[in-house]
Design an enzyme around this catalytic site. Sequence first.
Site, PDB file in Angstrom:
ATOM      1  N   ASP A  72     -14.817 -14.389  26.050  1.00 33.37           N
ATOM      2  CA  ASP A  72     -14.794 -15.692  26.728  1.00 33.37           C
ATOM      3  C   ASP A  72     -16.051 -15.870  27.557  1.00 33.37           C
ATOM      4  O   ASP A  72     -16.554 -16.975  27.712  1.00 33.37           O
ATOM      5  CB  ASP A  72     -13.567 -15.800  27.634  1.00 33.37           C
ATOM      6  CG  ASP A  72     -12.299 -16.139  26.872  1.00 33.37           C
ATOM      7  OD1 ASP A  72     -12.380 -16.326  25.642  1.00 33.37           O
ATOM      8  OD2 ASP A  72     -11.237 -16.213  27.504  1.00 33.37           O
ATOM      9  N   SER A  74     -10.121 -11.370  39.351  1.00 30.53           N
ATOM     10  CA  SER A  74      -9.138 -11.949  38.430  1.00 30.53           C
ATOM     11  C   SER A  74      -9.416 -11.574  36.978  1.00 30.53           C
ATOM     12  O   SER A  74      -8.517 -11.630  36.139  1.00 30.53           O
ATOM     13  CB  SER A  74      -9.118 -13.480  38.571  1.00 30.53           C
ATOM     14  OG  SER A  74     -10.311 -14.060  38.081  1.00 30.53           O
ATOM     15  N   ASP A 132     -12.615 -20.194  52.409  1.00 33.77           N
ATOM     16  CA  ASP A 132     -13.835 -19.642  51.834  1.00 33.77           C
ATOM     17  C   ASP A 132     -14.572 -20.675  50.993  1.00 33.77           C
ATOM     18  O   ASP A 132     -15.802 -20.662  50.913  1.00 33.77           O
ATOM     19  CB  ASP A 132     -13.503 -18.421  50.967  1.00 33.77           C
ATOM     20  CG  ASP A 132     -13.221 -17.176  51.809  1.00 33.77           C
ATOM     21  OD1 ASP A 132     -13.437 -17.223  53.035  1.00 33.77           O
ATOM     22  OD2 ASP A 132     -12.785 -16.162  51.238  1.00 33.77           O
TER      23      ASP A 132
END
Length: 285
Positions: free
Chosen positions: A180, A196, A73
């Site tokens: 973050d 994730s 990918d």
Amino acid sequence: MDAAVGIVAQRDNERAQGLAAKLVETLERGVDHGGTSGVETVVDDATGEAIGEPAVPVAAMADRDLVVSIGGDGTLLFVAREVGSTPILGVNFGEVGFLNAVAPADAVDVVTDLVSQRRETGAFEGRKLARLEASAPDGDWTLEPALNEVVVHGKRRGHGGGATIEVRVDGDQYTESRADGVLVATPTGSTAYNLSEGGPLVHPSMDALVVTQMAAADAMPPLVVDPETDLELTVSGSDTAYVINDGRNRQQLEPPATVAVSLADDPVTLVGPREDFVESLGKLE
């Protein structure tokens, strides 16, 4: 109508380069596929050096009728950045293959069938994949389109590196928190960085975007919105910040700064067989 075909093989992958050589031979000389001879082909620079065939930079393939991406990918993401809306066929040498639906053993037959289809109809049947564009609201800068996601984060991830990021949806505040970062993903990108970070999987048939916070102190659930939604991410509380698309192109920010995220004008066009989304999910770790 003949087709001009570009072929990009994953760098330093001898199997991918070998398949590229076989495709060139088949398309130009009609080896084992007599009806495809005479198709004009060209490969990328690195592959050309490896197999001794005429080569151009990948960006120069934007005027081709079809570009074949041989790799994972990541290779297809790179090809998509370089050739824009030019139709792409993905051959899977990776592990999951959400974007690359064609097995290496089937590649020659699929490519020759596509060339024959173009000769008969003058076009390829394809599907459009939305891309995202990140820009400054005042038009001062715009990043190249992203197929997977746009991320806004502080000077670095982890302790002491975050920022305060406000998310506005059609002008209304959805959330504001020390984090973050925050990412906006397409359905294609929902299986990548978004997943994730705890974001939801979005079926590729859906017309939607996902907004997901990254390690937020006061987290809200990931938000699924209409692609036409007006999204703005405002970052503050840090001496520097960044907006990054598909993990590659970046723009440094001087907080407080606002990033507008919207659909790009030109989607990516994938041709050939569709990936089995549910089956591919079984390959995720």
